[in-house]
Scaffold this motif. Structure first.
Motif, PDB file in Angstrom:
ATOM      1  N   ARG A  41      -6.937   0.804 -19.564  1.00 32.58           N
ATOM      2  CA  ARG A  41      -7.294   1.260 -18.222  1.00 32.58           C
ATOM      3  C   ARG A  41      -6.081   1.813 -17.461  1.00 32.58           C
ATOM      4  N   LEU A  42      -4.884   1.435 -17.919  1.00 36.94           N
ATOM      5  CA  LEU A  42      -3.668   1.744 -17.165  1.00 36.94           C
ATOM      6  C   LEU A  42      -3.117   3.102 -17.585  1.00 36.94           C
ATOM      7  N   SER A  43      -3.109   4.040 -16.641  1.00 38.32           N
ATOM      8  CA  SER A  43      -2.660   5.405 -16.964  1.00 38.32           C
ATOM      9  C   SER A  43      -1.145   5.490 -17.109  1.00 38.32           C
ATOM     10  N   ASN A  44      -0.424   4.507 -16.599  1.00 39.93           N
ATOM     11  CA  ASN A  44       1.047   4.519 -16.697  1.00 39.93           C
ATOM     12  C   ASN A  44       1.550   3.403 -17.600  1.00 39.93           C
ATOM     13  N   ILE A  45       0.837   3.168 -18.716  1.00 39.56           N
ATOM     14  CA  ILE A  45       1.184   2.045 -19.595  1.00 39.56           C
ATOM     15  C   ILE A  45       2.584   2.178 -20.180  1.00 39.56           C
ATOM     16  N   ASP A  46       3.045   3.420 -20.437  1.00 41.50           N
ATOM     17  CA  ASP A  46       4.390   3.600 -20.990  1.00 41.50           C
ATOM     18  C   ASP A  46       5.459   3.128 -20.006  1.00 41.50           C
ATOM     19  N   GLU A  47       5.253   3.455 -18.738  1.00 44.26           N
ATOM     20  CA  GLU A  47       6.190   3.013 -17.698  1.00 44.26           C
ATOM     21  C   GLU A  47       6.188   1.487 -17.587  1.00 44.26           C
ATOM     22  N   ILE A  48       5.001   0.915 -17.708  1.00 46.77           N
ATOM     23  CA  ILE A  48       4.864  -0.555 -17.653  1.00 46.77           C
ATOM     24  C   ILE A  48       5.560  -1.200 -18.843  1.00 46.77           C
ATOM     25  N   LYS A  98       3.786  -0.158 -10.120  1.00 46.46           N
ATOM     26  CA  LYS A  98       2.386  -0.283  -9.698  1.00 46.46           C
ATOM     27  C   LYS A  98       1.467  -0.045 -10.891  1.00 46.46           C
ATOM     28  N   LEU A  99       0.419  -0.870 -11.008  1.00 44.85           N
ATOM     29  CA  LEU A  99      -0.565  -0.678 -12.066  1.00 44.85           C
ATOM     30  C   LEU A  99      -1.522   0.434 -11.635  1.00 44.85           C
ATOM     31  N   GLU A 100      -1.420   1.559 -12.311  1.00 38.33           N
ATOM     32  CA  GLU A 100      -2.295   2.697 -12.004  1.00 38.33           C
ATOM     33  C   GLU A 100      -3.571   2.572 -12.822  1.00 38.33           C
ATOM     34  N   GLY A 101      -4.678   2.207 -12.156  1.00 38.01           N
ATOM     35  CA  GLY A 101      -5.939   2.081 -12.877  1.00 38.01           C
ATOM     36  C   GLY A 101      -6.674   0.789 -12.614  1.00 38.01           C
ATOM     37  N   VAL A 102      -5.951  -0.201 -12.017  1.00 33.06           N
ATOM     38  CA  VAL A 102      -6.602  -1.470 -11.683  1.00 33.06           C
ATOM     39  C   VAL A 102      -6.144  -1.890 -10.294  1.00 33.06           C
ATOM     40  N   THR A 103      -7.099  -2.272  -9.444  1.00 29.58           N
ATOM     41  CA  THR A 103      -6.788  -2.777  -8.103  1.00 29.58           C
ATOM     42  C   THR A 103      -7.461  -4.124  -7.910  1.00 29.58           C
ATOM     43  N   ALA A 104      -7.126  -4.785  -6.796  1.00 30.51           N
ATOM     44  CA  ALA A 104      -7.731  -6.086  -6.470  1.00 30.51           C
ATOM     45  C   ALA A 104      -8.390  -6.004  -5.105  1.00 30.51           C
ATOM     46  N   THR A 105      -9.208  -7.014  -4.798  1.00 30.89           N
ATOM     47  CA  THR A 105      -9.875  -7.092  -3.506  1.00 30.89           C
ATOM     48  C   THR A 105      -9.499  -8.390  -2.817  1.00 30.89           C
ATOM     49  N   ASN A 106      -9.006  -8.274  -1.580  1.00 29.93           N
ATOM     50  CA  ASN A 106      -8.680  -9.468  -0.799  1.00 29.93           C
ATOM     51  C   ASN A 106      -9.991 -10.175  -0.450  1.00 29.93           C
ATOM     52  N   PRO A 107     -10.164 -11.442  -0.864  1.00 32.42           N
ATOM     53  CA  PRO A 107     -11.469 -12.093  -0.711  1.00 32.42           C
ATOM     54  C   PRO A 107     -11.847 -12.442   0.723  1.00 32.42           C
ATOM     55  N   VAL A 108     -10.905 -12.416   1.683  1.00 32.83           N
ATOM     56  CA  VAL A 108     -11.276 -12.799   3.049  1.00 32.83           C
ATOM     57  C   VAL A 108     -11.623 -11.605   3.930  1.00 32.83           C
ATOM     58  N   ASN A 109     -11.161 -10.388   3.538  1.00 31.22           N
ATOM     59  CA  ASN A 109     -11.479  -9.235   4.382  1.00 31.22           C
ATOM     60  C   ASN A 109     -12.053  -8.054   3.601  1.00 31.22           C
ATOM     61  N   GLY A 110     -12.178  -8.208   2.271  1.00 33.00           N
ATOM     62  CA  GLY A 110     -12.789  -7.167   1.449  1.00 33.00           C
ATOM     63  C   GLY A 110     -11.947  -5.936   1.248  1.00 33.00           C
ATOM     64  N   LYS A 111     -10.679  -5.950   1.653  1.00 23.78           N
ATOM     65  CA  LYS A 111      -9.826  -4.759   1.525  1.00 23.78           C
ATOM     66  C   LYS A 111      -9.316  -4.611   0.087  1.00 23.78           C
ATOM     67  N   THR A 112      -9.266  -3.350  -0.357  1.00 20.10           N
ATOM     68  CA  THR A 112      -8.698  -3.048  -1.678  1.00 20.10           C
ATOM     69  C   THR A 112      -7.180  -3.043  -1.567  1.00 20.10           C
ATOM     70  N   ALA A 133       7.901  -4.871  -0.173  1.00 19.15           N
ATOM     71  CA  ALA A 133       7.002  -4.016   0.610  1.00 19.15           C
ATOM     72  C   ALA A 133       7.751  -2.865   1.249  1.00 19.15           C
ATOM     73  N   LYS A 134       8.926  -3.128   1.771  1.00 14.87           N
ATOM     74  CA  LYS A 134       9.735  -2.074   2.388  1.00 14.87           C
ATOM     75  C   LYS A 134      10.125  -1.019   1.356  1.00 14.87           C
ATOM     76  N   LYS A 135      10.489  -1.476   0.159  1.00 18.19           N
ATOM     77  CA  LYS A 135      10.913  -0.538  -0.885  1.00 18.19           C
ATOM     78  C   LYS A 135       9.769   0.355  -1.349  1.00 18.19           C
ATOM     79  N   PHE A 136       8.543  -0.218  -1.428  1.00 19.27           N
ATOM     80  CA  PHE A 136       7.413   0.536  -1.970  1.00 19.27           C
ATOM     81  C   PHE A 136       6.455   1.044  -0.888  1.00 19.27           C
ATOM     82  N   GLY A 137       6.851   0.916   0.373  1.00 22.80           N
ATOM     83  CA  GLY A 137       6.048   1.455   1.474  1.00 22.80           C
ATOM     84  C   GLY A 137       4.695   0.810   1.626  1.00 22.80           C
ATOM     85  N   LEU A 138       4.634  -0.520   1.513  1.00 18.54           N
ATOM     86  CA  LEU A 138       3.359  -1.230   1.579  1.00 18.54           C
ATOM     87  C   LEU A 138       3.141  -1.826   2.961  1.00 18.54           C
ATOM     88  N   PRO A 139       1.879  -2.061   3.345  1.00 18.06           N
ATOM     89  CA  PRO A 139       1.577  -2.570   4.699  1.00 18.06           C
ATOM     90  C   PRO A 139       2.154  -3.980   4.921  1.00 18.06           C
TER      91      PRO A 139
END
Length: 803
Positions: free
Chosen positions: A271-278, A304-318, A350-356
């Motif tokens: 599923r991971l499009s960047n498996i070589d990088e991983i 970052k895993l390109e091809g798989v994401t997760a869902t926060n169970p308390v707010n439903g955010k991807t 988070a600062k390095k990868f520009g995450l919320p």
């Protein structure tokens, strides 16, 4: 009369052993006392002067206990399996057994020259098949109870020793033995499930007399924490589980991170499009030690895993999923929920990868500060948790996740299962065979010991397997269960195996039917006083407590803890203040000291050098002072006069010294005990004579510290037919431990102006009155008003005065 230590010391060492005076009694009606040191590893370098320090300290305890009427077990043995011997054997083309035999003989000769009162009749050696038979037997019990198992696991691989190390054997990213880098490697390993005993190991510390720093180190290493396991659904259809001590911050989780070794990477690879990088990142992470990866200050890296994401169970955010080497597969679940507003490493990432970054505990401006401490405060940006305290929110979210079935309460431990295998020759063979039909099968107990075979080469193999793997005649065997073809396990046990239970064998060392008889263990256990190094707090001490608790649970030993009391000693450093080592050229050989000054002098100096629990630098010059003390004591024979009592003028000094030495020995204050005896010798010498009774008492006080010279004096003065070490410890009269008078310093405004001799029990009022009546003190009070009066009983009066 000149003291010749060379003639005296060997004479009494032979006499003690011939008479067996230090051999513990079997079936004795006396109260027992089991004193124990960490038995030594017999290296080719022999002893240096740091080794005798703990031996002498416990010897003083053991000798005092015998004089107090105890049946004392103070045993010695050899922790003789291990890499140093094997490496020496490889280098010099000699069998490790021969190296061990030679090293043991050398150590034994050196230790005997020190006059340590070990019971040599109970000497043990971990490399003796009659000993390691029972090490193997204990392993089989662990296996049968599901506490020994084999699995593919990420291990610490020493690039120098070419073998697997436990976490505890890796210090700042390198092997504690050879100093070479340690990398990560996936390998099939035998493991011991010490984690099943994590809580018992914590709880057991409440009932033992250990220093608080030892208890704290064990508790911190075990690392108990209360939190929750939370399931995050992924776009791949799998649930990614995390362990967190802060489920209250779930609304602030803006991304997830998994370990580079996490098994889901293999599962998701298509599923991971960047498996070589991983893959490239995984390879780089494998070269780093856990120490490097866990270092907080290091630059954060990840993919970052390109091809798989997760869902926060308390707010439903991807939310995205990354791999990063700061997450370890050996702790928790190998995955974390990242809350960057309230965690330093998550913030940096988070600062390095520009995450919320979402603040969920009110306590600071997260855009300006590195992160916000969230140990306390009020919940914000957290839906139904808003306005609650952190502790309230923890309980509410735990109940919520259990109600909604995406998580549950969980107690976790940092402690990992013990990697119990080494890919080397010089260790106990693991008594297991592998059968394609039956799996892993234990060797029948009546076939123990499984002996080490002779091998031509002890070199580790190119594929990292044990040298035993090349011994096909030994490896190929039959399955004890089905009789079909099978192969023996070729890994050997780690050095910690034999040292995890050695104290039990001392209670009954020649038993060929059990590791020790029930009667012997019922009588001797637990060990009454165990002294060892602080460096073994999270290694040997933890491991042996685990084995003992297991043996207790299956009814083999009668106590839940092996050691009632544990103390630790400080190192003796070189004269340059650095740790003794050949490379630094600062090693002092005890043979040289014994030859020039005598064993009694060495013993006295090692105890007089400073606080026993702290490190102290060696000083040859100071050694001479202890030799003079021995000679002055020996010379007291020349002024002995008849008398079967203590002279009235010496009653207080003698009673005070008996009390001081008695108490100081129990509190490991050997230096002040020796100082007290030196002071008593000075007072006695000044009097010009010493009665036979006074000399008898002085000799017995000195005996645990300087046994040879005291035995010689005892024999010279013909006290009775027995040796000094077979007498009774002196008693004291408490009423005669206080001086009749004391000297009190008198200060005026902090400066000493006079000294007064007053009754020892003088009251505060009388002491102050005497001070004010003194002419010299009065001269400094003229024209001034006393505004404060201070009295330190028996020591000091301070009068604070102003114009």
């Amino acid at each position: 009369m000149k003291y010749d230590h060379k003639a005296v010391e060997k004479k009494w060492q032979d006499a003690w052993e011939k008479a067996g005076v230090f051999h513990a009694e079997n079936n004795s009606k006396k109260p027992k006392y089991f004193a124990l040191i960490e038995f030594p590893y017999p290296s080719g370098q022999g002893l240096h002067v740091g080794h005798p320090r703990p031996y002498t300290a416990l010897d003083i305890i053991a000798r005092k206990r015998r004089l107090q009427g105890y049946n004392v077990l103070y045993p010695i043995g050899w922790d003789a399996f291990g890499l140093p011997t094997e490496n020496y054997a490889i280098k010099n083309h000699v069998h490790p057994a021969e190296v061990t035999k030679k090293n043991v003989a050398r150590f034994k000769e050196q230790i005997k020259s020190l006059g340590i009162s070990f019971d040599w009749s109970r000497e043990i050696n971990t490399t003796d098949p009659s000993y390691y038979k029972w090490t193997q037997w204990i392993f089989l019990q662990l296996f049968k109870h599901g506490l020994a198992y084999k699995k593919e696991t990420n291990v610490n691989w020493c690039t120098g020793c070419k073998c697997v190390l436990a976490n505890e054997e890796v210090v700042e990213g390198v092997c504690e033995r050879c100093g070479n880098p340690v990398i990560h490697k996936v390998k099939s390993q035998w493991m011991l499930k010490i984690t099943d005993y994590a809580q018992k190991l914590i709880d057991g510390l409440d009932g033992v007399d250990y220093p608080e720093r030892v208890k704290a180190q064990q508790k911190n290493w075990i690392g108990r924490s209360e939190g929750a396991e939370v399931g995050f659904q992924t776009s791949a259809g799998d649930e990614l589980t995390v362990y967190t001590t802060r489920p209250d911050t779930l609304f602030g989780a803006t991304y997830m991170v998994i370990s580079p070794e996490h098994p889901y990477i293999e599962k998701w690879k298509d599923r991971l499009s960047n498996i070589d990088e991983i893959r490239d990142y995984q390879t780089k992470a494998a070269r780093k030690s856990e120490f490097e990866r866990a270092e907080i200050a290091k630059d954060k890296t990840g993919v970052k895993l390109e091809g798989v994401t997760a869902t926060n169970p308390v707010n439903g955010k991807t939310i995205p999923i990354f791999i990063s080497d700061y997450v370890l597969m050996t702790y928790g679940t190998g995955a974390i929920m990242a809350v960057p507003a309230h965690d330093t490493r998550d913030w940096d990432f988070a600062k390095k990868f520009g995450l919320p970054i979402i603040e969920v505990v009110k306590g600071g401006n997260v855009e300006k500060e590195a992160y916000t401490d969230c140990a306390s405060g009020t919940m914000v940006n957290s839906g139904f948790l808003n306005g609650l305290s952190v502790e309230e929110a923890k309980e509410k979210i735990k109940s919520y996740m259990e109600e909604k079935n995406f998580g549950h309460r969980k107690i976790n431990y940092k402690l990992r299962d013990w990697v119990f295998a080494r890919q080397r020759y010089w260790g106990e063979p693991i008594p297991i065979v592998h059968c394609d039909k039956c799996g892993y099968v234990p060797l029948p107990e009546d076939q123990l010991p499984l002996r080490l075979p002779e091998v031509e080469s002890y070199e580790p193999t190119d594929d990292g397997e044990s040298p035993l793997s090349k011994m096909t005649d030994w490896v190929n065997t039959t399955c004890p269960k089905c009789g079909g073809p099978a192969k023996r396990e070729t890994d050997t046990m780690p050095q910690w195996a034999g040292s995890s239970w050695y104290y039990l064998r001392y209670t009954d060392p020649h038993n060929d039917k059990a590791l020790a008889s029930k009667e012997a263990m019922d009588y001797w256990l637990p060990v009454d006083w165990y002294n060892g190094g602080m460096e073994h707090t999270t290694l040997h001490l933890l491991y042996s407590r685990f084995w003992h608790k297991f043996l207790y649970d299956i009814g083999v030993v009668p106590t839940s803890e092996p050691y009632a009391k544990r103390t630790s000693h400080g190192m003796i450093l070189g004269e340059n203040g650095e740790k003794m080592s050949k490379s630094r050229g600062n090693v002092v050989n005890p043979d040289d000291v014994v030859d020039e000054y005598g064993a009694d002098t060495l013993r006295l100096y090692e105890m007089f050098i400073g606080d026993f629990e702290k490190a102290a630098p060696w000083s040859t010059a100071s050694m001479k002072g202890c030799r003079r003390f021995v000679e002055r004591y020996f010379a007291l024979q020349d002024i002995v006069v008849p008398g079967d009592s203590i002279r009235p003028e010496m009653e207080i000094p003698f009673n005070r010294t008996i009390k001081k030495v008695s108490e100081d020995i129990e509190n490991l204050k050997f230096n002040t005990a020796i100082a007290a005896m030196m002071s008593l010798l000075n007072e006695t010498a000044q009097s010009g004579s010493i009665t036979r009774e006074e000399m008898r008492i002085f000799t017995l006080l000195m005996n645990p510290f300087s046994p040879h010279v005291t035995e010689e004096v005892w024999a010279n003065l013909h006290y009775n037919g027995k040796m000094a070490c077979q007498q009774e410890w002196p008693s004291y009269d408490e009423s005669k431990c206080k001086a009749a008078s004391v000297e009190i310093a008198v200060q005026v405004n902090g400066k000493v102006r006079a000294h007064l001799t007053l009754d020892a029990d003088v009251s505060k009022e009388d002491a102050l009155a005497s001070a004010k009546a003194n002419d010299r003190v009065n001269s400094f009070l003229q024209g001034k008003k006393i505004i404060k009066e201070i009295y330190v009983p028996g020591k000091l009066v301070n009068l604070v005065a102003k114009q």
